[in-house]
Design a protein around this motif. Structure first.
Motif, mmCIF file in Angstrom:
data_model
loop_
_atom_site.group_PDB
_atom_site.id
_atom_site.type_symbol
_atom_site.label_atom_id
_atom_site.label_comp_id
_atom_site.label_asym_id
_atom_site.label_seq_id
_atom_site.Cartn_x
_atom_site.Cartn_y
_atom_site.Cartn_z
ATOM 1 N N ALA A 54 1.193 -1.135 0.147
ATOM 2 C CA ALA A 54 0.130 -0.114 0.068
ATOM 3 C C ALA A 54 0.881 1.003 -0.023
ATOM 4 O O ALA A 54 1.965 1.078 0.609
ATOM 5 C CB ALA A 54 -0.922 0.059 1.278
ATOM 6 N N PRO A 55 0.481 2.255 -0.764
ATOM 7 C CA PRO A 55 1.232 3.551 -0.917
ATOM 8 C C PRO A 55 1.878 4.056 0.595
ATOM 9 O O PRO A 55 2.841 4.502 0.742
ATOM 10 C CB PRO A 55 0.679 4.377 -1.725
ATOM 11 N N GLU A 56 0.914 3.986 1.507
ATOM 12 C CA GLU A 56 1.103 4.742 2.880
ATOM 13 C C GLU A 56 2.223 3.686 3.640
ATOM 14 O O GLU A 56 2.722 4.152 4.768
ATOM 15 C CB GLU A 56 -0.023 5.091 3.786
ATOM 16 N N GLU A 57 2.397 2.650 3.244
ATOM 17 C CA GLU A 57 3.443 1.830 4.115
ATOM 18 C C GLU A 57 4.623 1.471 3.316
ATOM 19 O O GLU A 57 5.650 0.849 3.943
ATOM 20 C CB GLU A 57 2.664 0.351 4.420
ATOM 21 N N ALA A 58 4.535 1.887 1.822
ATOM 22 C CA ALA A 58 5.720 1.487 1.184
ATOM 23 C C ALA A 58 6.997 1.918 1.424
ATOM 24 O O ALA A 58 7.856 1.137 1.548
ATOM 25 C CB ALA A 58 5.367 1.777 -0.509
ATOM 26 N N LEU A 59 7.074 3.058 1.690
ATOM 27 C CA LEU A 59 8.482 3.530 2.319
ATOM 28 C C LEU A 59 9.020 2.865 3.504
ATOM 29 O O LEU A 59 10.171 2.771 3.303
ATOM 30 C CB LEU A 59 8.638 5.215 2.612
ATOM 31 N N ASP A 60 8.315 2.600 4.355
ATOM 32 C CA ASP A 60 8.817 2.033 5.794
ATOM 33 C C ASP A 60 9.291 0.614 5.263
ATOM 34 O O ASP A 60 10.270 0.029 5.705
ATOM 35 C CB ASP A 60 7.607 1.867 6.548
ATOM 36 N N LYS A 61 8.491 -0.190 4.505
ATOM 37 C CA LYS A 61 8.810 -1.434 4.066
ATOM 38 C C LYS A 61 10.174 -1.424 3.133
ATOM 39 O O LYS A 61 11.130 -2.180 3.226
ATOM 40 C CB LYS A 61 7.778 -2.056 3.365
ATOM 41 N N LEU A 62 10.257 -0.246 2.378
ATOM 42 C CA LEU A 62 11.625 -0.059 1.654
ATOM 43 C C LEU A 62 12.735 0.080 2.466
ATOM 44 O O LEU A 62 13.885 -0.485 2.220
ATOM 45 C CB LEU A 62 11.278 0.919 0.615
ATOM 46 N N GLN A 63 12.567 0.906 3.429
ATOM 47 C CA GLN A 63 13.619 1.220 4.546
ATOM 48 C C GLN A 63 14.156 -0.066 5.034
ATOM 49 O O GLN A 63 15.263 -0.260 5.184
ATOM 50 C CB GLN A 63 13.023 2.176 5.456
ATOM 51 N N ARG A 64 13.224 -1.060 5.418
ATOM 52 C CA ARG A 64 13.557 -2.057 6.073
ATOM 53 C C ARG A 64 14.202 -3.336 5.232
ATOM 54 O O ARG A 64 15.466 -3.843 5.423
ATOM 55 C CB ARG A 64 12.261 -2.908 6.679
ATOM 56 N N LEU A 65 13.852 -3.190 3.740
ATOM 57 C CA LEU A 65 14.293 -4.069 2.904
ATOM 58 C C LEU A 65 15.721 -3.577 2.373
ATOM 59 O O LEU A 65 16.683 -4.405 2.154
ATOM 60 C CB LEU A 65 13.431 -4.115 1.484
ATOM 61 N N SER A 66 16.181 -2.239 2.352
ATOM 62 C CA SER A 66 17.505 -1.518 2.036
ATOM 63 C C SER A 66 18.363 -2.051 2.967
ATOM 64 O O SER A 66 19.504 -2.134 2.750
ATOM 65 C CB SER A 66 17.249 0.042 2.053
ATOM 66 N N GLU A 67 18.102 -2.431 4.313
ATOM 67 C CA GLU A 67 18.992 -2.895 5.343
ATOM 68 C C GLU A 67 19.682 -4.244 4.979
ATOM 69 O O GLU A 67 20.464 -4.500 5.684
ATOM 70 C CB GLU A 67 18.386 -2.786 6.750
ATOM 71 N N LEU A 68 18.921 -4.781 3.915
ATOM 72 C CA LEU A 68 19.544 -6.330 3.614
ATOM 73 C C LEU A 68 20.299 -6.291 2.548
ATOM 74 O O LEU A 68 20.504 -7.293 1.737
ATOM 75 C CB LEU A 68 18.175 -7.251 3.499
ATOM 76 N N ASP A 69 20.897 -5.234 2.007
ATOM 77 C CA ASP A 69 21.786 -4.901 0.954
ATOM 78 C C ASP A 69 21.133 -5.597 -0.388
ATOM 79 O O ASP A 69 21.846 -6.514 -1.049
ATOM 80 C CB ASP A 69 23.162 -5.635 1.222
ATOM 81 N N LEU A 70 19.988 -5.311 -0.700
ATOM 82 C CA LEU A 70 19.354 -5.759 -1.864
ATOM 83 C C LEU A 70 19.660 -4.693 -3.370
ATOM 84 O O LEU A 70 20.111 -3.722 -2.914
ATOM 85 C CB LEU A 70 17.765 -5.690 -1.807
ATOM 86 N N HIS A 71 19.702 -5.332 -4.261
ATOM 87 C CA HIS A 71 20.049 -4.680 -5.416
ATOM 88 C C HIS A 71 18.705 -3.794 -5.852
ATOM 89 O O HIS A 71 19.132 -2.482 -6.153
ATOM 90 C CB HIS A 71 20.122 -5.795 -6.741
ATOM 91 N N SER A 72 17.627 -4.087 -5.863
ATOM 92 C CA SER A 72 16.444 -3.378 -6.154
ATOM 93 C C SER A 72 15.319 -3.931 -5.958
ATOM 94 O O SER A 72 15.013 -5.229 -5.467
ATOM 95 C CB SER A 72 16.315 -3.147 -7.772
ATOM 96 N N ILE A 73 14.043 -3.249 -6.120
ATOM 97 C CA ILE A 73 12.645 -3.957 -5.798
ATOM 98 C C ILE A 73 11.948 -3.561 -7.033
ATOM 99 O O ILE A 73 11.884 -2.185 -7.341
ATOM 100 C CB ILE A 73 12.111 -3.442 -4.531
ATOM 101 N N GLU A 74 11.146 -4.373 -7.587
ATOM 102 C CA GLU A 74 10.275 -4.213 -8.681
ATOM 103 C C GLU A 74 8.857 -3.685 -8.039
ATOM 104 O O GLU A 74 8.390 -4.579 -7.209
ATOM 105 C CB GLU A 74 10.023 -5.560 -9.682
ATOM 106 N N GLN A 75 8.417 -2.679 -8.937
ATOM 107 C CA GLN A 75 6.991 -2.258 -8.605
ATOM 108 C C GLN A 75 6.467 -2.482 -7.248
ATOM 109 O O GLN A 75 5.596 -3.381 -6.976
ATOM 110 C CB GLN A 75 6.005 -3.232 -9.711
ATOM 111 N N PRO A 76 6.933 -1.637 -6.340
ATOM 112 C CA PRO A 76 6.585 -1.802 -4.967
ATOM 113 C C PRO A 76 4.854 -1.644 -4.642
ATOM 114 O O PRO A 76 4.543 -2.332 -3.991
ATOM 115 C CB PRO A 76 7.494 -0.905 -4.240
ATOM 116 N N ILE A 77 4.427 -0.588 -5.541
ATOM 117 C CA ILE A 77 2.983 -0.192 -5.151
ATOM 118 C C ILE A 77 2.403 -0.617 -6.710
ATOM 119 O O ILE A 77 3.187 -0.618 -7.793
ATOM 120 C CB ILE A 77 2.600 1.213 -4.854
ATOM 121 N N LYS A 78 1.133 -0.443 -6.727
ATOM 122 C CA LYS A 78 0.628 -0.808 -7.976
ATOM 123 C C LYS A 78 0.456 0.241 -9.017
ATOM 124 O O LYS A 78 0.907 1.524 -8.632
ATOM 125 C CB LYS A 78 -1.263 -1.123 -7.654
#
Length: 346
Positions: A185-209
């Motif tokens: 959901a758009p309102e939760e996306a940034l928080d989730k991206l923050q948590r995912l970024s701590e795991l040294d990921l390359h990228s995320i595809e299409q986080p929101i619709k």
């Protein structure tokens, strides 16, 4: 010159999970052009509920193409603007027909078996144990880039899964990409991206619709983790609108699926814009049979990109078309001495 089409149902070896549901079969249509003993073959593949051309008049349009195959290519493609998968199938069939070998659409070191294409290993959604099992298999096969579909099971479990991979393998050893298929959901996306970024990921595809331009623009501006647009590109037909989308959202990457965005021409339009605006890109299949995958792989090789591509889908089906394509370690290869088996199509 005569053209015909044939519907073909691909059966998954095991149900494959995405955030839009579990797939057990995949519809595709083969477009066949013949003249005397010469032929060309293309594949028109749609993904139900995702493809912009998933509409009731799809087969009617295929029939129209067959009846009007004598028209100039540019005119046909123009008439098919709202049917990107048929555009792709037609481009492929015509190129196949004109080629010396109908399966060597873009002759190169790849089709000669002298070069390969780096690909990522794809992990389907499912229970934690099933996802771990897939990851282990991919690592044993030699993949150093893994893409996981997320957004279907509990987010905390997905975080734990990614953490368990990172405990064993650093970002230098394994590149991790995740694909949310618009699940956040758009309102939760940034928080989730923050948590995912701590795991040294390359990228995320299409986080929101897709279609939420303001929200996606804001996310791409503020994200701590590079964002790749995927579904966002579907249904954007004109070059003007494509350029506006890239300029507005300013993504870090775009992902190109020829069946969903208008074939070779549509893909090239996006590549040209990405390079103009310094946006990264890679090409992936959209679960085509080996016929479509072959064309996409050969086109991709001509782009001479070193980034792992999403072309490792050839072994998903029990009834795929036998072809020279093979995955060796983390590379897609073309074993030119192997043959095609078209008995189920021609």
């Amino acid at each position: 010159m005569k053209a015909t089409y044939k519907k073909y149902i691909l059966n998954f070896k095991r149900p494959s999970g995405t955030s839009r549901g579990v797939l057990t079969t995949k519809e595709t249509w083969f477009l066949i052009i013949k003249e005397k003993d010469k032929y060309g073959i293309g594949e028109c593949g749609i993904l139900r509920t995702l493809s912009i051309d998933d509409r009731p008049d799809y087969e009617e349009k295929l029939k129209w193409v067959c009846e009007n195959i004598h028209l100039p290519k540019e005119e046909l493609l123009e008439q098919l603007m709202e049917f990107p998968s048929i555009q792709f199938g037609l481009e492929m069939a015509l190129q196949s027909f004109e080629a010396e070998n109908p399966f060597e659409l873009f002759p190169s070191a790849f089709t000669e078996g002298k070069a390969s294409i780096p690909i990522n290993g794809l992990i389907w959604m499912g229970e934690e144990a099933f996802m771990l099992e897939q990851i282990q298999q991919k690592l044993e096969q030699g993949f150093s880039c893994i893409k996981l579909k997320i957004g279907a099971i509990d987010f905390e479990k997905e975080i734990a899964l990614l953490k368990s991979i990172r405990k064993k393998y650093s970002a230098e050893e394994i590149e991790l990409r995740v694909d949310a298929n618009g699940a956040f959901a758009p309102e939760e996306a940034l928080d989730k991206l923050q948590r995912l970024s701590e795991l040294d990921l390359h990228s995320i595809e299409q986080p929101i619709k897709q279609g939420q331009y303001q929200e996606m623009t804001k996310l791409c501006k503020e994200t701590p983790l590079p964002i790749a647009l995927d579904e966002e590109l579907i249904g954007v037909f004109s070059v003007t609108k494509k350029e506006k989308l890239i300029q507005t959202i300013q993504p870090q990457y775009i992902i190109l699926k020829p069946s969903l965005i208008g074939g070779f021409k549509g893909t090239q339009d996006w590549i040209d814009l990405a390079e103009k605006y310094d946006v990264g890109w890679w090409i992936t299949s959209a679960l085509e049979s080996n016929v479509g995958l072959n064309a996409i792989a050969q086109f991709t090789y001509t782009k001479q990109t070193q980034m792992p591509q999403g072309l490792g889908t050839g072994s998903l089906y029990t009834n795929n078309i036998q072809s020279p394509l093979a995955v060796k370690g983390e590379k897609l290869t073309y074993q030119s001495q192997e043959t095609w088996d078209l008995n189920s199509i021609l």
